[in-house]
Design an enzyme around this catalytic site. Structure first.
Site, PDB file in Angstrom:
ATOM      1  N   ASN A  10       0.922  -1.217  -0.042  1.00 42.32           N
ATOM      2  CA  ASN A  10       0.100   0.219  -0.115  1.00 42.32           C
ATOM      3  C   ASN A  10       0.774   1.185   0.100  1.00 42.32           C
ATOM      4  OD1 ASN A  10      -1.810   2.068   0.214  1.00 42.32           O
ATOM      5  ND2 ASN A  10      -2.233   1.384   2.430  1.00 42.32           N
ATOM      6  N   LYS A  12       0.139   4.344  -0.312  1.00 48.79           N
ATOM      7  CA  LYS A  12      -0.329   5.349   0.306  1.00 48.79           C
ATOM      8  C   LYS A  12      -0.331   6.749  -0.420  1.00 48.79           C
ATOM      9  CE  LYS A  12      -0.005   3.037   4.744  1.00 48.79           C
ATOM     10  NZ  LYS A  12       0.199   3.041   6.239  1.00 48.79           N
ATOM     11  N   HIS A  95      -9.454   1.454   4.631  1.00 45.22           N
ATOM     12  CA  HIS A  95      -8.163   1.478   5.353  1.00 45.22           C
ATOM     13  C   HIS A  95      -8.406   2.456   6.355  1.00 45.22           C
ATOM     14  CE1 HIS A  95      -4.009   2.624   6.461  1.00 45.22           C
ATOM     15  NE2 HIS A  95      -3.771   1.323   5.832  1.00 45.22           N
ATOM     16  N   GLU A  97      -6.623   4.933   7.780  1.00 47.57           N
ATOM     17  CA  GLU A  97      -6.602   6.401   7.400  1.00 47.57           C
ATOM     18  C   GLU A  97      -7.757   6.918   6.541  1.00 47.57           C
ATOM     19  OE1 GLU A  97      -2.835   5.489   5.430  1.00 47.57           O
ATOM     20  OE2 GLU A  97      -1.925   4.973   7.278  1.00 47.57           O
ATOM     21  N   GLU A 167      -5.454  -4.980  10.347  1.00 53.31           N
ATOM     22  CA  GLU A 167      -4.530  -4.168  10.536  1.00 53.31           C
ATOM     23  C   GLU A 167      -4.594  -3.155  11.678  1.00 53.31           C
ATOM     24  OE1 GLU A 167      -2.337  -2.855   6.608  1.00 53.31           O
ATOM     25  OE2 GLU A 167      -4.073  -1.255   6.927  1.00 53.31           O
ATOM     26  N   GLY A 173       2.532   1.993  10.642  1.00 53.50           N
ATOM     27  CA  GLY A 173       3.567   3.157  10.823  1.00 53.50           C
ATOM     28  C   GLY A 173       4.626   3.510  11.989  1.00 53.50           C
ATOM     29  N   SER A 213       3.408  -2.422  10.234  1.00 60.50           N
ATOM     30  CA  SER A 213       4.874  -2.500  10.328  1.00 60.50           C
ATOM     31  C   SER A 213       5.488  -3.684   9.984  1.00 60.50           C
ATOM     32  CB  SER A 213       5.214  -1.920  11.757  1.00 60.50           C
ATOM     33  OG  SER A 213       4.786  -0.829  12.006  1.00 60.50           O
TER      34      SER A 213
HETATM   35  P1  13P Z   1       3.183   0.216   7.579  1.00 51.05           P
HETATM   36  O1  13P Z   1       3.422  -0.849   7.026  1.00 51.05           O
HETATM   37  O2  13P Z   1       3.788   1.471   7.027  1.00 51.05           O
HETATM   38  O3  13P Z   1       2.950   0.108   9.083  1.00 51.05           O
HETATM   39  O4  13P Z   1       1.724   0.377   7.066  1.00 51.05           O
HETATM   40  C1  13P Z   1       0.721  -0.656   7.190  1.00 51.05           C
HETATM   41  C2  13P Z   1      -0.504  -0.060   6.260  1.00 51.05           C
HETATM   42  O5  13P Z   1      -1.148   0.599   6.806  1.00 51.05           O
HETATM   43  C3  13P Z   1      -0.813  -1.021   5.042  1.00 51.05           C
HETATM   44  O6  13P Z   1      -2.087  -0.627   4.677  1.00 51.05           O
END
Ligand code: 13P
Length: 249
Positions: A10, A12, A95, A97, A167, A173, A213
């Site tokens: 992803n 982002k 997601h 976010e 997740e 992150g 992560s």
């Molecule tokens: P990270 O791997 O950067 O923690 O992000 C995970 C994520 O949100 C994947 O959709």
């Protein structure tokens, strides 16, 4: 039949179109595998150039979001037909976010999931608890609710082809990966929830990823769990390390 792993990046809001082409070119020799589906979910504007760059490889290009209406006055949104027209087969839905910053709810997630299936796009449906919820001991209840609403009116045939990404928000992150036990426990509970909604066969078929992560060091143990069928990877999907994650064995 054993489930095929699915390892997705992803991106982002990272990578301009020209950077996207460069990254696909860097990663394509590193992510070769027959054991897993490899998907790069990229920003809308990167979909076409990334797809061109990935031609002839095992990389599939997916989207990070999609709207639930067919077309019309929805400024800034991207429709299912826009995605299928260029050959997109996967889309991330819900997601954390998007839930946090763009007001997505379980209800809009459900609408998008139904719309994706209607267009033959496989949704990667995200769920996950906050740190507070984990500390309150309501993780499983919360996830079960997210899953039940996301799958309202989805048929068993459709559900069997879906991908769920577990997740935990506190692991995204932050460099703080869930322990293998924590990740397996929730992924198992998700599979049991799918069995309750549908049946054992659907639960056995559906693919459940862990995200939060994930890196080259943690991937082997996580992806080795009986109910974890791969990962949804943020930060590490933008680096050559993603090749190691894909080839985690
Ligand atoms: P990270 O791997 O950067 O923690 O992000 C995970 C994520 O949100 C994947 O959709």
């Amino acid at each position: 039949m054993a489930r095929k792993k699915i390892i997705a990046g992803n991106w982002k809001m990272n990578m301009t179109p020209s950077e996207a082409v460069e990254l696909v070119n860097t990663l394509k020799p590193l992510v070769v595998t027959e054991e897993a589906d490899v998907v790069f979910c990229v920003p809308s504007i990167d979909i076409i150039p990334a797809m061109e760059a990935a031609k002839g490889t095992n990389i599939q290009i997916g989207a990070e979001n999609m709207y639930y209406e067919e077309k019309g006055a929805f400024t800034g949104e991207i429709s299912p037909n826009m995605l299928t027209d260029v050959g997109v087969k996967y889309v991330i839905i819900g997601h954390s976010e998007r839930r946090e910053y763009f007001a997505e709810t379980d209800e809009t997630v459900n609408k998008k999931v139904l719309k994706a299936f209607e267009h033959g796009i496989t949704p990667i449906i995200c769920c996950g608890e906050s740190l507070t919820q984990r500390e309150q001991g309501i993780t499983i209840d919360w996830i079960r609710q997210q899953i039940k609403i996301a799958f309202l009116n989805v048929t068993a045939e459709q559900a069997a082809t879906a991908v769920i990404a577990y997740e935990p928000i506190w692991a995204i992150g932050t460099g703080k990966t869930a322990t293998t036990e924590q990740a397996q426990e929730v992924c198992k509970a998700i599979r049991e929830c799918i069995a309750e909604i549908y049946d054992e066969a659907t639960a056995e078929a559906i693919r459940i990823q862990y995200g939060g992560s994930v890196n080259a060091a943690t991937a082997p143990e996580l992806f080795g769990q009986p109910d974890i069928d791969g990962g949804l990877v943020g930060g590490a999907s933008l680096k050559p390390d993603f090749g190691k994650i894909v080839n985690y064995k």
